[in-house]
Motif scaffolding. Structure first.
Motif, PDB file in Angstrom:
ATOM      1  N   SER A  90       0.807  -1.223   0.000  1.00 31.54           N
ATOM      2  CA  SER A  90       0.000   0.000   0.000  1.00 31.54           C
ATOM      3  C   SER A  90       0.838   1.271   0.000  1.00 31.54           C
ATOM      4  N   THR A  91       2.158   1.119   0.142  1.00 26.94           N
ATOM      5  CA  THR A  91       3.010   2.292   0.227  1.00 26.94           C
ATOM      6  C   THR A  91       4.333   2.067  -0.493  1.00 26.94           C
ATOM      7  N   ARG A  92       4.891   3.150  -1.032  1.00 27.08           N
ATOM      8  CA  ARG A  92       6.149   3.049  -1.767  1.00 27.08           C
ATOM      9  C   ARG A  92       7.328   2.727  -0.853  1.00 27.08           C
ATOM     10  N   THR A  93       7.175   2.983   0.436  1.00 26.01           N
ATOM     11  CA  THR A  93       8.288   2.672   1.342  1.00 26.01           C
ATOM     12  C   THR A  93       8.587   1.181   1.353  1.00 26.01           C
ATOM     13  N   PHE A  94       7.620   0.390   0.933  1.00 26.83           N
ATOM     14  CA  PHE A  94       7.800  -1.058   0.799  1.00 26.83           C
ATOM     15  C   PHE A  94       8.980  -1.390  -0.091  1.00 26.83           C
ATOM     16  N   ASN A  95       9.275  -0.509  -1.046  1.00 30.86           N
ATOM     17  CA  ASN A  95      10.360  -0.773  -1.987  1.00 30.86           C
ATOM     18  C   ASN A  95      11.732  -0.789  -1.323  1.00 30.86           C
ATOM     19  N   ASN A  96      11.796  -0.310  -0.084  1.00 32.29           N
ATOM     20  CA  ASN A  96      13.051  -0.317   0.656  1.00 32.29           C
ATOM     21  C   ASN A  96      13.018  -1.290   1.834  1.00 32.29           C
ATOM     22  N   TYR A  97      12.067  -2.167   1.820  1.00 28.97           N
ATOM     23  CA  TYR A  97      11.951  -3.154   2.885  1.00 28.97           C
ATOM     24  C   TYR A  97      12.526  -4.491   2.430  1.00 28.97           C
ATOM     25  N   THR A  98      13.014  -5.258   3.372  1.00 29.30           N
ATOM     26  CA  THR A  98      13.314  -6.664   3.104  1.00 29.30           C
ATOM     27  C   THR A  98      11.982  -7.417   3.006  1.00 29.30           C
ATOM     28  N   VAL A  99      11.871  -8.241   1.987  1.00 33.66           N
ATOM     29  CA  VAL A  99      10.611  -8.952   1.770  1.00 33.66           C
ATOM     30  C   VAL A  99      10.859 -10.453   1.707  1.00 33.66           C
ATOM     31  N   ALA A 100       9.833 -11.183   2.032  1.00 35.34           N
ATOM     32  CA  ALA A 100       9.976 -12.642   2.058  1.00 35.34           C
ATOM     33  C   ALA A 100       8.646 -13.305   1.736  1.00 35.34           C
ATOM     34  N   TRP A 101       8.750 -14.535   1.314  1.00 28.79           N
ATOM     35  CA  TRP A 101       7.588 -15.402   1.145  1.00 28.79           C
ATOM     36  C   TRP A 101       7.731 -16.585   2.107  1.00 28.79           C
ATOM     37  N   PHE A 102       6.622 -16.902   2.745  1.00 31.16           N
ATOM     38  CA  PHE A 102       6.524 -18.087   3.586  1.00 31.16           C
ATOM     39  C   PHE A 102       5.336 -18.901   3.093  1.00 31.16           C
ATOM     40  N   ARG A 103       5.271 -20.138   3.518  1.00 33.18           N
ATOM     41  CA  ARG A 103       4.107 -20.949   3.173  1.00 33.18           C
ATOM     42  C   ARG A 103       3.763 -21.854   4.345  1.00 33.18           C
ATOM     43  N   GLN A 104       2.502 -22.236   4.381  1.00 31.93           N
ATOM     44  CA  GLN A 104       2.044 -23.113   5.436  1.00 31.93           C
ATOM     45  C   GLN A 104       1.079 -24.135   4.858  1.00 31.93           C
ATOM     46  N   ALA A 105       1.479 -25.386   4.946  1.00 32.08           N
ATOM     47  CA  ALA A 105       0.631 -26.487   4.506  1.00 32.08           C
ATOM     48  C   ALA A 105      -0.247 -26.939   5.669  1.00 32.08           C
ATOM     49  N   PRO A 106      -1.356 -27.581   5.385  1.00 40.40           N
ATOM     50  CA  PRO A 106      -2.249 -28.043   6.460  1.00 40.40           C
ATOM     51  C   PRO A 106      -1.527 -28.927   7.456  1.00 40.40           C
ATOM     52  N   GLY A 107      -1.666 -28.599   8.735  1.00 42.82           N
ATOM     53  CA  GLY A 107      -1.072 -29.402   9.785  1.00 42.82           C
ATOM     54  C   GLY A 107       0.418 -29.217   9.968  1.00 42.82           C
ATOM     55  N   LYS A 108       0.989 -28.269   9.236  1.00 41.50           N
ATOM     56  CA  LYS A 108       2.436 -28.049   9.337  1.00 41.50           C
ATOM     57  C   LYS A 108       2.737 -26.628   9.782  1.00 41.50           C
ATOM     58  N   GLU A 109       3.951 -26.428  10.259  1.00 45.73           N
ATOM     59  CA  GLU A 109       4.375 -25.097  10.651  1.00 45.73           C
ATOM     60  C   GLU A 109       4.666 -24.246   9.412  1.00 45.73           C
ATOM     61  N   ARG A 110       4.631 -22.931   9.624  1.00 45.12           N
ATOM     62  CA  ARG A 110       4.957 -22.033   8.533  1.00 45.12           C
ATOM     63  C   ARG A 110       6.426 -22.222   8.149  1.00 45.12           C
ATOM     64  N   GLU A 111       6.681 -22.229   6.843  1.00 43.78           N
ATOM     65  CA  GLU A 111       8.009 -22.538   6.305  1.00 43.78           C
ATOM     66  C   GLU A 111       8.534 -21.372   5.489  1.00 43.78           C
ATOM     67  N   PHE A 112       9.799 -21.057   5.676  1.00 40.96           N
ATOM     68  CA  PHE A 112      10.444 -20.027   4.875  1.00 40.96           C
ATOM     69  C   PHE A 112      10.591 -20.508   3.436  1.00 40.96           C
ATOM     70  N   VAL A 113      10.293 -19.628   2.487  1.00 37.01           N
ATOM     71  CA  VAL A 113      10.399 -19.960   1.071  1.00 37.01           C
ATOM     72  C   VAL A 113      11.500 -19.155   0.387  1.00 37.01           C
ATOM     73  N   ALA A 114      11.430 -17.842   0.496  1.00 36.01           N
ATOM     74  CA  ALA A 114      12.397 -16.995  -0.207  1.00 36.01           C
ATOM     75  C   ALA A 114      12.409 -15.614   0.419  1.00 36.01           C
ATOM     76  N   ALA A 115      13.522 -14.917   0.267  1.00 39.73           N
ATOM     77  CA  ALA A 115      13.624 -13.551   0.763  1.00 39.73           C
ATOM     78  C   ALA A 115      14.510 -12.731  -0.156  1.00 39.73           C
ATOM     79  N   LEU A 116      14.242 -11.433  -0.172  1.00 41.38           N
ATOM     80  CA  LEU A 116      14.986 -10.478  -0.993  1.00 41.38           C
ATOM     81  C   LEU A 116      15.360  -9.307  -0.103  1.00 41.38           C
ATOM     82  N   SER A 117      16.623  -8.927  -0.125  1.00 45.89           N
ATOM     83  CA  SER A 117      17.085  -7.861   0.767  1.00 45.89           C
ATOM     84  C   SER A 117      16.484  -6.523   0.384  1.00 45.89           C
ATOM     85  N   TRP A 118      16.558  -5.575   1.300  1.00 45.18           N
ATOM     86  CA  TRP A 118      15.928  -4.267   1.123  1.00 45.18           C
ATOM     87  C   TRP A 118      16.466  -3.533  -0.101  1.00 45.18           C
TER      88      TRP A 118
END
Length: 127
Positions: A25-53
């Motif tokens: 929702s904001t352009r400041t996001f473009n300077n944030y570190t971002v990541a994707w996580f995923r969660q399958a049924p019955g499992k803990e949330r898992e790290f998928v990928a990240a991109l530095s700020w």
């Protein structure tokens, strides 16, 4: 406050591809570190990928390395996750997350440090 909205999930056959998007929702996001996580049924949330700020460094979880690609389009305040060679074990709800840059830190794989989260998008891979 940054609001994140994921899109692009759906049903795909094994071996197929999908591209997820995470719009901020904001352009400041473009300077944030971002990541994707995923969660399958019955499992803990898992790290998928990240991109530095500064987009200088990226990192992938072992289960997706070589198949998934994280990228950012600053003109659209959007981060993408291109997923290929999908298999049923990739079935999960995928979440994007963001954190403000921290001194001396490029990437974090731990979910607890991410301040902002989207609501998630479902990816289902059929065999």
């Amino acid at each position: 406050q940054v609001q994140l909205v994921e899109s692009g999930g759906g049903l795909v056959q094994a071996g197929g591809s999908l591209r997820l998007a995470c719009a901020a929702s904001t352009r400041t996001f473009n300077n944030y570190t971002v990541a994707w996580f995923r969660q399958a049924p019955g499992k803990e949330r898992e790290f998928v990928a990240a991109l530095s700020w500064d987009d200088s460094f990226w990192y992938y979880g072992d289960s997706v390395a070589g198949r998934f690609t994280i990228s950012r389009d600053v003109s659209k305040n959007t981060v993408y996750l291109q997923m290929s060679s999908l298999n049923p074990s990739d079935t999960a709800v995928y979440f994007c997350a963001a954190e403000r840059p921290r001194a001396g830190v490029l990437i974090t794989t731990g979910e607890h440090v991410y301040e902002y989260w989207g609501q998630g998008t479902q990816v289902t891979v059929s065999s």
